[in-house]
Design a protein around this motif. Structure first.
Motif, PDB file in Angstrom:
ATOM      1  N   GLN A 103      13.754   0.161   2.424  1.00  0.00           N
ATOM      2  CA  GLN A 103      13.735   0.755   1.203  1.00  0.00           C
ATOM      3  C   GLN A 103      13.181   1.592   0.987  1.00  0.00           C
ATOM      4  OE1 GLN A 103      11.517  -2.159  -1.042  1.00  0.00           O
ATOM      5  NE2 GLN A 103      12.130  -3.605   0.795  1.00  0.00           N
ATOM      6  N   TRP A 104      12.685   2.634   1.959  1.00  0.00           N
ATOM      7  CA  TRP A 104      12.267   4.517   0.817  1.00  0.00           C
ATOM      8  C   TRP A 104      13.030   4.683   1.157  1.00  0.00           C
ATOM      9  CZ3 TRP A 104       7.796   2.942   4.382  1.00  0.00           C
ATOM     10  CH2 TRP A 104       6.944   1.662   3.977  1.00  0.00           C
ATOM     11  N   TYR A 105      14.468   5.142   2.232  1.00  0.00           N
ATOM     12  CA  TYR A 105      15.440   6.110   2.181  1.00  0.00           C
ATOM     13  C   TYR A 105      16.214   5.344   1.239  1.00  0.00           C
ATOM     14  CZ  TYR A 105      20.208   6.823   3.505  1.00  0.00           C
ATOM     15  OH  TYR A 105      21.448   7.039   3.204  1.00  0.00           O
ATOM     16  N   ALA A 106      16.374   4.342   1.024  1.00  0.00           N
ATOM     17  CA  ALA A 106      17.208   4.478  -0.706  1.00  0.00           C
ATOM     18  C   ALA A 106      16.429   4.961  -1.608  1.00  0.00           C
ATOM     19  CB  ALA A 106      17.633   2.329  -0.802  1.00  0.00           C
ATOM     20  N   GLN A 107      15.582   4.828  -1.685  1.00  0.00           N
ATOM     21  CA  GLN A 107      14.920   5.404  -3.324  1.00  0.00           C
ATOM     22  C   GLN A 107      14.688   7.498  -2.915  1.00  0.00           C
ATOM     23  OE1 GLN A 107      11.274   3.010  -2.954  1.00  0.00           O
ATOM     24  NE2 GLN A 107      11.970   0.818  -3.601  1.00  0.00           N
ATOM     25  N   LYS A 108      15.242   7.365  -1.812  1.00  0.00           N
ATOM     26  CA  LYS A 108      15.553   8.074  -1.479  1.00  0.00           C
ATOM     27  C   LYS A 108      13.635   9.496  -1.385  1.00  0.00           C
ATOM     28  CE  LYS A 108      19.691   9.501  -3.812  1.00  0.00           C
ATOM     29  NZ  LYS A 108      20.227   9.481  -2.932  1.00  0.00           N
ATOM     30  N   LEU A 109      13.086   8.840  -0.612  1.00  0.00           N
ATOM     31  CA  LEU A 109      11.600   9.686  -0.531  1.00  0.00           C
ATOM     32  C   LEU A 109      11.441   9.661   0.760  1.00  0.00           C
ATOM     33  CD1 LEU A 109      10.096   5.939  -2.147  1.00  0.00           C
ATOM     34  CD2 LEU A 109      10.288   7.759  -3.525  1.00  0.00           C
ATOM     35  N   LEU A 110      12.495   9.478   1.122  1.00  0.00           N
ATOM     36  CA  LEU A 110      12.168  10.232   2.537  1.00  0.00           C
ATOM     37  C   LEU A 110      12.980  11.323   3.393  1.00  0.00           C
ATOM     38  CD1 LEU A 110      13.003   7.020   4.968  1.00  0.00           C
ATOM     39  CD2 LEU A 110      10.775   7.535   3.766  1.00  0.00           C
ATOM     40  N   LYS A 143       0.346  -1.261  -0.152  1.00  0.00           N
ATOM     41  CA  LYS A 143       0.306   0.155  -0.196  1.00  0.00           C
ATOM     42  C   LYS A 143       0.900   1.502   0.282  1.00  0.00           C
ATOM     43  CE  LYS A 143      -3.844   2.430   0.142  1.00  0.00           C
ATOM     44  NZ  LYS A 143      -5.211   3.208   1.258  1.00  0.00           N
ATOM     45  N   PHE A 144       1.658   0.945   0.751  1.00  0.00           N
ATOM     46  CA  PHE A 144       2.707   2.417   0.904  1.00  0.00           C
ATOM     47  C   PHE A 144       2.952   2.795  -0.702  1.00  0.00           C
ATOM     48  CE2 PHE A 144       3.063   2.055   5.725  1.00  0.00           C
ATOM     49  CZ  PHE A 144       2.724   3.999   5.908  1.00  0.00           C
ATOM     50  N   ASN A 145       4.168   1.669  -1.365  1.00  0.00           N
ATOM     51  CA  ASN A 145       4.726   1.712  -2.672  1.00  0.00           C
ATOM     52  C   ASN A 145       3.483   2.088  -3.365  1.00  0.00           C
ATOM     53  OD1 ASN A 145       7.178   0.847  -1.696  1.00  0.00           O
ATOM     54  ND2 ASN A 145       6.690  -1.764  -2.343  1.00  0.00           N
ATOM     55  N   ALA A 146       2.852   1.967  -3.224  1.00  0.00           N
ATOM     56  CA  ALA A 146       1.375   1.916  -4.534  1.00  0.00           C
ATOM     57  C   ALA A 146       1.107   3.878  -4.153  1.00  0.00           C
ATOM     58  CB  ALA A 146      -0.183   0.756  -4.071  1.00  0.00           C
ATOM     59  N   LEU A 147       1.260   4.545  -2.794  1.00  0.00           N
ATOM     60  CA  LEU A 147       0.430   5.481  -2.634  1.00  0.00           C
ATOM     61  C   LEU A 147       2.127   6.336  -2.790  1.00  0.00           C
ATOM     62  CD1 LEU A 147      -0.804   4.981   0.905  1.00  0.00           C
ATOM     63  CD2 LEU A 147      -1.894   6.104  -0.967  1.00  0.00           C
ATOM     64  N   PHE A 148       3.151   6.040  -2.681  1.00  0.00           N
ATOM     65  CA  PHE A 148       4.397   6.515  -2.756  1.00  0.00           C
ATOM     66  C   PHE A 148       4.538   7.403  -4.853  1.00  0.00           C
ATOM     67  CE2 PHE A 148       6.715   5.710   0.949  1.00  0.00           C
ATOM     68  CZ  PHE A 148       7.334   7.267   0.969  1.00  0.00           C
ATOM     69  N   ALA A 149       4.432   6.102  -5.155  1.00  0.00           N
ATOM     70  CA  ALA A 149       4.168   5.821  -6.937  1.00  0.00           C
ATOM     71  C   ALA A 149       3.092   6.844  -7.263  1.00  0.00           C
ATOM     72  CB  ALA A 149       3.752   4.454  -7.478  1.00  0.00           C
ATOM     73  N   THR A 150       1.894   6.726  -6.801  1.00  0.00           N
ATOM     74  CA  THR A 150       1.315   8.025  -7.237  1.00  0.00           C
ATOM     75  C   THR A 150       1.231   9.948  -6.399  1.00  0.00           C
ATOM     76  OG1 THR A 150      -1.114   7.052  -5.645  1.00  0.00           O
ATOM     77  CG2 THR A 150      -0.648   5.941  -7.666  1.00  0.00           C
ATOM     78  N   ASN A 151       2.513   9.682  -5.996  1.00  0.00           N
ATOM     79  CA  ASN A 151       2.659  10.838  -4.974  1.00  0.00           C
ATOM     80  C   ASN A 151       1.211  11.181  -4.101  1.00  0.00           C
ATOM     81  OD1 ASN A 151       4.804  12.115  -6.538  1.00  0.00           O
ATOM     82  ND2 ASN A 151       3.298  12.023  -8.633  1.00  0.00           N
ATOM     83  N   SER A 152       0.793  10.163  -3.828  1.00  0.00           N
ATOM     84  CA  SER A 152      -0.339  10.765  -2.485  1.00  0.00           C
ATOM     85  C   SER A 152       0.230  10.058  -1.252  1.00  0.00           C
ATOM     86  CB  SER A 152      -1.794  10.223  -2.896  1.00  0.00           C
ATOM     87  OG  SER A 152      -0.982   8.482  -3.247  1.00  0.00           O
ATOM     88  N   ALA A 153       1.677   9.783  -0.834  1.00  0.00           N
ATOM     89  CA  ALA A 153       1.864   9.540   0.713  1.00  0.00           C
ATOM     90  C   ALA A 153       1.588  10.382   1.484  1.00  0.00           C
ATOM     91  CB  ALA A 153       3.780   8.630   0.708  1.00  0.00           C
ATOM     92  N   PRO A 154       1.073   9.737   2.501  1.00  0.00           N
ATOM     93  CA  PRO A 154       0.900  10.436   4.010  1.00  0.00           C
ATOM     94  C   PRO A 154       1.965  11.274   4.277  1.00  0.00           C
ATOM     95  CG  PRO A 154       0.670   8.475   4.559  1.00  0.00           C
ATOM     96  CD  PRO A 154       1.177   8.421   2.751  1.00  0.00           C
TER      97      PRO A 154
END
Length: 559
Positions: free
Chosen positions: A130-137, A106-117
């Protein structure tokens, strides 16, 4: 991890001792949370020009969906506690739900659509890595320095929070909490079955095997049917049995001065599970019981002699007693294996649980929410409800329920709202010894919880190796190796359990090593070996975990 071990421990003790002497739990905490109106600008008419109140922020926060909110209480869009947080807190909050056991997807889907909290609360260290490595944090050093009060002070008191939340680029990315060190996984054993079959409490792996076989074959419930099981392999069962053989939550362990990949202990644990399966001591369909619900029902219906699980709820215990009024439970320390005596999973007294989305538009508002949610008075309210409505003080000054049934309906679903709560800061009221209990069920479960701590929270019977959250972040290419081989390796070990003579634990070891090595796994082993060699003098290791637990009791157990 540049701080040496001696300096790390002295800073921790100094910080905690200073905290105990001053009596200040967190700087800036008032007796009760202020309403948004009360936290605004300076009063007018005192010789200063009136200030315009700062615009109230608006943020989104993740929330595990467990489908455990009573219908009359609402949902995560609106219930009494989301309304309370929005009224008492400093910002407007909308909760974005993620399924508890499918949160990564679910989190990955939210990140993919720019709708993560904006604020991501997730227990799994691997997912956050994983999210740190992908520079999402978002890096948090400046955010905390500029906009935090409560959490910034907490980090000064417990410098391990910064140490464990900092990634390999030297920046801080995660929010954590401090809590008492408690047992997590446990083995509940039917003491009345032991007495009926004239069996001793099993103290070794061989005795455990014989007890499980007896529970499954000697009609301990006395109904004349072969309808009981010795123990469960689904749910937490496999993990707990692996710990018995010295295999922990990660695939690496200490051996002398080295940190090596574990193989022989996992093979021994698998061979033991195979013995249980072949002897008919476990449910042959356990693989279909994906989340352990079938095992839970077997236990509550009086058909399971040893329940390898976490802490029982009032509802679980009441169901067991309703089906079998004579049921009597005891806590079984992990029996000794050829590798020594260990304990199952314990809580993480210093645990990272949250991060801010790199795309968050108002990190200041997110930090204001974090500060509010970790205040002790906020944690106390979300755990126990409102004083005078849901609880009153017991003899020790700790919350005691006024109406247990009312609280079950109105408070039972708030645990995930308290993911960031540093319960240790509540002092003695955060320890099991002060847990209030009026009903027979509550008194029994409280004693079982105390027995669990006695059995499992001991440096003499430690967990086998480091907890995952205390390991360094793997580079993305190495993390991918672990991810791509994880399920294949699990499947091979489990195949050995259920395949009889056709596929042995020895063959599973050979195959899993081949999978690992062909996928580049030796590079991961080398990374961890080099990390340990370079950091063993100052890393947060097992002895530090147990030392923190001891210090917490000394400094806060009577506070």
């Amino acid at each position: 991890m540049s701080m040496n071990k001696k300096r790390q421990r002295s800073i921790l003790k100094a910080g905690m001792t200073a905290l105990a002497l001053t009596g200040v739990i967190v700087a800036g905490c008032s007796a009760e949370p202020k309403t948004p109106d009360a936290a605004g600008s300076k009063p007018q008419g005192q010789g200063e020009k009136a200030q315009t109140p700062e615009a109230r922020g608006s943020i989104t926060v993740s929330m595990y969906e467990r489908n455990n909110i009573p219908p009359e209480e609402g949902n995560w869009d609106k219930n009494r506690w989301t309304e309370w947080v929005n009224k008492q807190g400093p910002v407007d909050v909308k909760y974005i739900t993620v399924p508890r056991w499918e949160s990564l997807q679910k989190f990955n889907a939210l990140f993919a659509t720019n709708s993560a909290p904006d604020l991501i609360l997730e227990y799994d260290t691997g997912y956050r890595n994983q999210w740190y490595a992908q520079k999402l944090l978002m890096p948090l050093d400046e955010v905390i320095e500029q906009h935090s009060t409560t959490y910034k002070e907490l980090m000064k008191q417990f410098p391990q929070l910064k140490k464990l939340g900092t990634k390999d680029d030297g920046k801080l990315y995660e929010i954590g909490k401090v809590t008492p060190l408690n047992a997590n996984h446990r083995i509940y054993i039917r003491e009345d079955w032991l007495q009926k079959l004239n069996l001793p409490m099993p103290a070794t792996t061989e005795e455990l095997l014989q007890t499980a076989k007896a529970f499954a074959s000697q009609d301990p419930d006395g109904n004349g049917k072969a309808d009981t099981f010795g123990l469960n392999l689904s749910g937490n069962g496999v993990s707990i049995l692996q710990h018995m053989f010295g295999f922990g939550e990660v695939q690496w362990r200490f051996e002398g001065d080295k940190f090596i990949h574990e193989w022989d202990r996992l093979k021994a644990a698998t061979a033991f599970q195979k013995q249980l399966f072949d002897a008919g001591a476990v449910d042959k369909d356990f693989l279909a019981d994906k989340n352990g619900e079938k095992a839970k029902q077997d236990f509550m219906s009086g058909k399971l002699g040893m329940y390898l699980h976490q802490e029982l709820t009032d509802k679980d215990y009441d169901a067991l007693k309703k089906n079998d009024a004579k049921a009597k439970l005891a806590m079984l320390p992990l029996p000794k294996s050829e590798f020594g005596q260990f304990s199952p999973v314990v809580s993480s007294p210093i645990q990272m649980v949250g991060a801010i989305n790199a795309g968050a538009k108002n990190p200041k508002a997110v930090m204001q929410y974090i500060d509010f949610m970790i205040k002790p008075e906020t944690a106390r309210t979300l755990e126990n409800g409102q004083e005078g409505v849901h609880w009153s003080k017991n003899e020790a000054g700790c919350p005691k329920p006024i109406d247990v049934e009312k609280n079950k309906k109105e408070i039972s679903y708030t645990a995930d709202m308290r993911m960031m709560s540093s319960l240790l800061l509540l002092g003695k009221c955060s320890f099991l010894e002060q847990r209030a209990g009026d009903t027979d069920t509550q008194k029994t479960l409280r004693q079982l919880a105390l027995d669990a701590n006695q059995a499992y929270v001991s440096k003499d019977r430690p967990i086998p190796t480091l907890k995952p959250e205390y390991l360094p972040v793997l580079p993305q290419d190495l993390a991918l190796i672990v991810k791509n081989t994880e399920q294949q390796i699990k499947d091979a070990w489990m195949k050995a359990v259920v395949s009889g003579a056709g596929y042995t634990a020895d063959q599973a070891e050979k195959d899993t090593k081949s999978i690992w090595e062909k996928s580049g796994g030796l590079r991961v082993d080398e990374f961890y070996a080099k990390w340990y060699e370079a950091n063993k003098a100052n890393a947060f290791l097992l002895k530090d975990l147990y030392q923190f637990g001891e210090d917490a009791v000394k400094l806060y157990g009577n506070k």
